[in-house]
Each structure stands twice: as C-alpha cells, then as structure tokens.
Design a protein around this motif. Sequence first.
Motif, short mmCIF file in Angstrom:
data_model
loop_
_atom_site.label_atom_id
_atom_site.label_comp_id
_atom_site.label_asym_id
_atom_site.label_seq_id
_atom_site.Cartn_x
_atom_site.Cartn_y
_atom_site.Cartn_z
N GLU A 6 -9.96 1.20 -9.57
CA GLU A 6 -9.59 0.74 -8.23
C GLU A 6 -8.13 0.31 -8.24
O GLU A 6 -7.63 -0.22 -9.24
N CYS A 7 -7.47 0.54 -7.14
CA CYS A 7 -6.10 0.07 -6.99
C CYS A 7 -6.10 -1.46 -7.00
O CYS A 7 -6.94 -2.10 -6.35
N LYS A 8 -5.18 -2.04 -7.73
CA LYS A 8 -5.12 -3.49 -7.84
C LYS A 8 -4.55 -4.17 -6.61
O LYS A 8 -4.47 -5.40 -6.56
N ILE A 9 -4.16 -3.38 -5.61
CA ILE A 9 -3.63 -3.93 -4.37
C ILE A 9 -4.61 -3.69 -3.21
O ILE A 9 -5.01 -4.63 -2.52
N CYS A 10 -5.01 -2.45 -2.98
CA CYS A 10 -5.87 -2.12 -1.84
C CYS A 10 -7.32 -1.89 -2.22
O CYS A 10 -8.15 -1.63 -1.32
N ASP A 11 -7.66 -1.96 -3.49
CA ASP A 11 -9.03 -1.83 -3.98
C ASP A 11 -9.66 -0.48 -3.67
O ASP A 11 -10.89 -0.36 -3.60
N LYS A 51 -0.48 3.30 -18.32
CA LYS A 51 -1.33 3.93 -17.31
C LYS A 51 -0.89 3.44 -15.94
O LYS A 51 -0.18 2.43 -15.81
N THR A 52 -1.31 4.17 -14.93
CA THR A 52 -0.99 3.80 -13.55
C THR A 52 -1.86 2.62 -13.13
O THR A 52 -3.04 2.53 -13.47
N GLU A 53 -1.25 1.70 -12.35
CA GLU A 53 -1.92 0.46 -11.95
C GLU A 53 -2.27 0.43 -10.47
O GLU A 53 -3.26 -0.21 -10.09
N ALA A 63 6.87 -15.38 -19.21
CA ALA A 63 5.64 -15.10 -19.92
C ALA A 63 4.43 -15.10 -18.99
O ALA A 63 3.34 -14.70 -19.41
N ASP A 64 4.58 -15.54 -17.75
CA ASP A 64 3.47 -15.60 -16.79
C ASP A 64 3.84 -14.79 -15.56
O ASP A 64 4.54 -15.27 -14.66
N GLN A 65 3.44 -13.52 -15.54
CA GLN A 65 3.74 -12.63 -14.43
C GLN A 65 2.44 -12.09 -13.84
O GLN A 65 1.50 -11.79 -14.57
N ASN A 66 2.43 -11.94 -12.52
CA ASN A 66 1.26 -11.46 -11.80
C ASN A 66 1.64 -10.19 -11.04
O ASN A 66 2.69 -10.12 -10.40
N ILE A 67 0.76 -9.17 -11.12
CA ILE A 67 1.08 -7.90 -10.51
C ILE A 67 1.10 -7.99 -8.98
O ILE A 67 1.92 -7.34 -8.31
N LYS A 68 0.26 -8.84 -8.40
CA LYS A 68 0.26 -8.98 -6.94
C LYS A 68 1.49 -9.74 -6.45
O LYS A 68 2.03 -9.43 -5.38
N ASP A 69 1.94 -10.73 -7.21
CA ASP A 69 3.17 -11.43 -6.83
C ASP A 69 4.37 -10.49 -6.86
O ASP A 69 5.26 -10.59 -6.01
N ARG A 70 4.39 -9.59 -7.83
CA ARG A 70 5.49 -8.63 -7.88
C ARG A 70 5.42 -7.64 -6.73
O ARG A 70 6.46 -7.28 -6.15
N PHE A 71 4.22 -7.20 -6.37
CA PHE A 71 4.11 -6.22 -5.30
C PHE A 71 4.46 -6.82 -3.94
O PHE A 71 5.17 -6.20 -3.14
N TYR A 72 3.99 -8.02 -3.68
CA TYR A 72 4.27 -8.65 -2.40
C TYR A 72 5.63 -9.35 -2.37
O TYR A 72 6.07 -9.80 -1.31
N GLY A 73 6.29 -9.46 -3.51
CA GLY A 73 7.63 -10.06 -3.55
C GLY A 73 7.63 -11.55 -3.37
O GLY A 73 8.50 -12.10 -2.68
#
Length: 447
Positions: free
Chosen positions: A44-49, A67-69, A194-204
């Motif tokens: 599942e896409c980690k943003i839109c599921d 791999k693609t996320e 050292a603490d990064q979140n993929i959703k925080d990066r996508f939404y800026g």
Amino acid sequence: MAASKSTNTYNRQNWEESDFPILCQTCLGDNPYIRMTKEKFGRECKICDRPFTIFRWCPGARMRFKKTEVCQTCSKTKNVCQTCLLDLEYGLPIQVRDAALSIKDDMPKSEVNKEYYSQNIDRQIANVDGVQAAGAVGKAQAPSDLLMKLARTTPYYKRNRPHICSFWVKGECRRGEECPYRHERPTDPDDPLADQNIKDRFYGTNDPVADKLMRRADTMPKLEPPDDKTVTTLYVGGLGDKVTEENLRNHFYQFGEIRSINVVQKQQCSFVTFTTRSAAEQAAEKSFQKLILKGRRLNVKWGKSQGQQGVTAKSIEGGKEPQYEPVPGLPGALPLPPMPSDGSQPSNFFNLDQDDAQLPPLPGGPMGPMGGGPGGPPGRLPQGPPPRMMQRQQPPPPGAFGFPPSTFPSTPWLSWTSSIPSWSSSPTPGDTSTTSRCQTPYSSPRG
C-alpha cells in the motif's frame, strides 16, 4: 497480491499498475545496468493507502537494496522520487521547495478526501503530456534564488549506503567483512536528523533535513562589488568541457550589453565584460551561487582591476615580495648560541674562523689561502697547466706536519735510488763465504 484488509477491494479499478518507477539519479545509482524485481499490488502507498506496483533493486556494489515507498500518483502530485521523496528537479525536500516557490499545500489527509483527491489528480495526469508536474507544483512560477543556491546538481550516492549493524555496535557481529551492514559508530541519538518521518517529508512539515538546509541558506556568503567603479568584468569558473561561449552569452545578455567574453579553455574559466557597471552588478547578484549551465554549478566572482594587477606586478619585479602569514604548526628559527659570561667571543662550533696559516702549503710554489692561487679565490687551483709534481721537487721542511725529523740524509727524493742497497750473489775477493751479501754505502740505524 499482498493488499491489506483496510483496502476497499471492491474499488480495484483505482489500484495502480506501472511498468517502471519514478526515481531520481541518486536512487538509481551509478551502475547503468540494474536488475529490478517487480510485484503488482505488492504494498500500500504510505500516503494514500492504495495498492501499487513496487520495485526493488540494488543501486550498486556495497549498497543497500531500495524499493519504492509511495505510488506514482502521489509522486507526480508533488514531483518527487518514489523512494527518497526529494524533488526530481532540484534534489531538495518538499518543505524547502514549497517555501521557495510560495506553494501552499492543499492536499487532504482524511481517508475519503484523499481518495477523491487522488481520482481528480489521475484525470489531470491523463490530460497532460506527462512532462509537467501535476497539481500546484506545475502551476508554480520560475525558480527562486533560494532554490538556485541550494539545488543539488550531482548525485549523492552516499545516501545509498547500508544501515549500521546493530550487532557490531553491541560487539556481537561475527560476520566480519562479509557483513552487508556498516561497521561504524552511530550518530548521536539526540540529533534531529536521526528521527525522520516519511509523511512529514511528503507534506512538508517538521522535516529536520529541510530545517538544516534553511539555516544553511541564511549563513551563505554574499558577493560584494569592488570599490573601483571601473571594474565591469565577472570571472566565471568551473566551465568544464560542455559549457561554451554561446551558453554564457545566452545567460548574461539579459542583464545588459556585453562588451566581450574571453573563454580560457585550459583553465576552464571565462571573463565576461559588460559595458556598464550597473549591468555587471545585476549579473553578479543574480548569478552568484545560482548559475547552473549544462548541469554544472558555475562559480561567479568579480574580476580584478588593472590598477591592482599593475601594482602587484611592479612589487614583485621590484624585489618586494608580498608578506604572507606564517603557517601554524611549523617550528620556529633555531636559537643563537649562548654568549660567554666573561664577555669573550662565543665558542666556534663549526670552525668558521680557522686560521689558514696553520695548513702547510701545497707543492708547486706559493699558493693563496685555502689552496687558491696568489690573490685568487680560496679553494681553487691556479689557472694554467697543472704543476709538475714529480720532477725534482724539494721535500717539505723538517717538522712541517708535526712529525719528528727523520734520520735519513738530506738527499733529494729522486736520488734515493742511489742509496738503496744492492744485492750481489758473487763473493767478493778475499771472502770465503758463499752466501750473498748486501753492499751498502752507509749503515742504516734501522738495520
């Protein structure tokens, strides 16, 4: 198929299927031949599921598998890589790009709204040629100065390194060099990177990497114009082999009339001269740390005035060398020898003041000091033919070299052959001995 239970299985037409991923150059790696594995609806896409096709590959030797996320719809919406979620054009986080382009994120975050928003984006992507980004990114204005300063022009393959081996940190890894993970000391756990979140990066929002780049942009140096108002020349370095004079002219003509462009291919630099000072100042302000041509970031500086170059050349020709700061860490000069307390001359450690009169003269006549000719420089033989060393030369005076006087008679050296004893094998008259005897004109004290 590895779809999750939360996915609406009745809406399979919205599931994404693709033949090749959307990746940046860094994630692809430096190897031109890559073997990828493809799995339809694997994650599942980690943003839109939504389920999408995932790809997995190794970008190079001693690199970790990637791999693609996120799905391609979310990737095209933000114009980012499916793996690292960095902008495909500038290589920067979304938060930095949106702040520079003044883009406001209006992407919904609820389940129902995200599905409706994704369907509308799919319709927009189907109506465009696929080159321009969809959503608010495609409607953005020209790149700003901040983007040109921070943009990455070359791939950063260090980002593909393996993760740190947790067993090695504990001291329990027994694989040695065969371990696929890095054997390095981990960073500080309190480090925000050292603490990064993929959703925080996508939404800026709350991206530590973006905050670090924004602080770096605030501390970047600025190019100050010289005090000499007659300087209208800019130095452009780092051209390489691809950037030509035509490329430079196409960029700098927008700031004003150009008088000349001199390209020094051997040094990979050029000098751009404008007719007015205002045009040169505007070009320097708009191009300093922002000029990227043919994928190369060029270095822009002000040229030196002819007066400064003339003064520098004259000072060097006149013997006045420029004074440089001493290099730190080098030892200083040796101290002088200690002076005697009685006021006399210090000891001669290197025999520099040795009296030449104590040395005996070389054979061949009167010589100058240190073996030189009369009045000549010391240490040189006199000009002319070499002296005749072995023809009737007088012996040195007794005691000249510090030895006791010899008891030999004062006979010239070459006449000693007459005083050598001669041996005869025939007996002399009146001698009854049959042994040979020595005939000597004198009796030697040494026998």
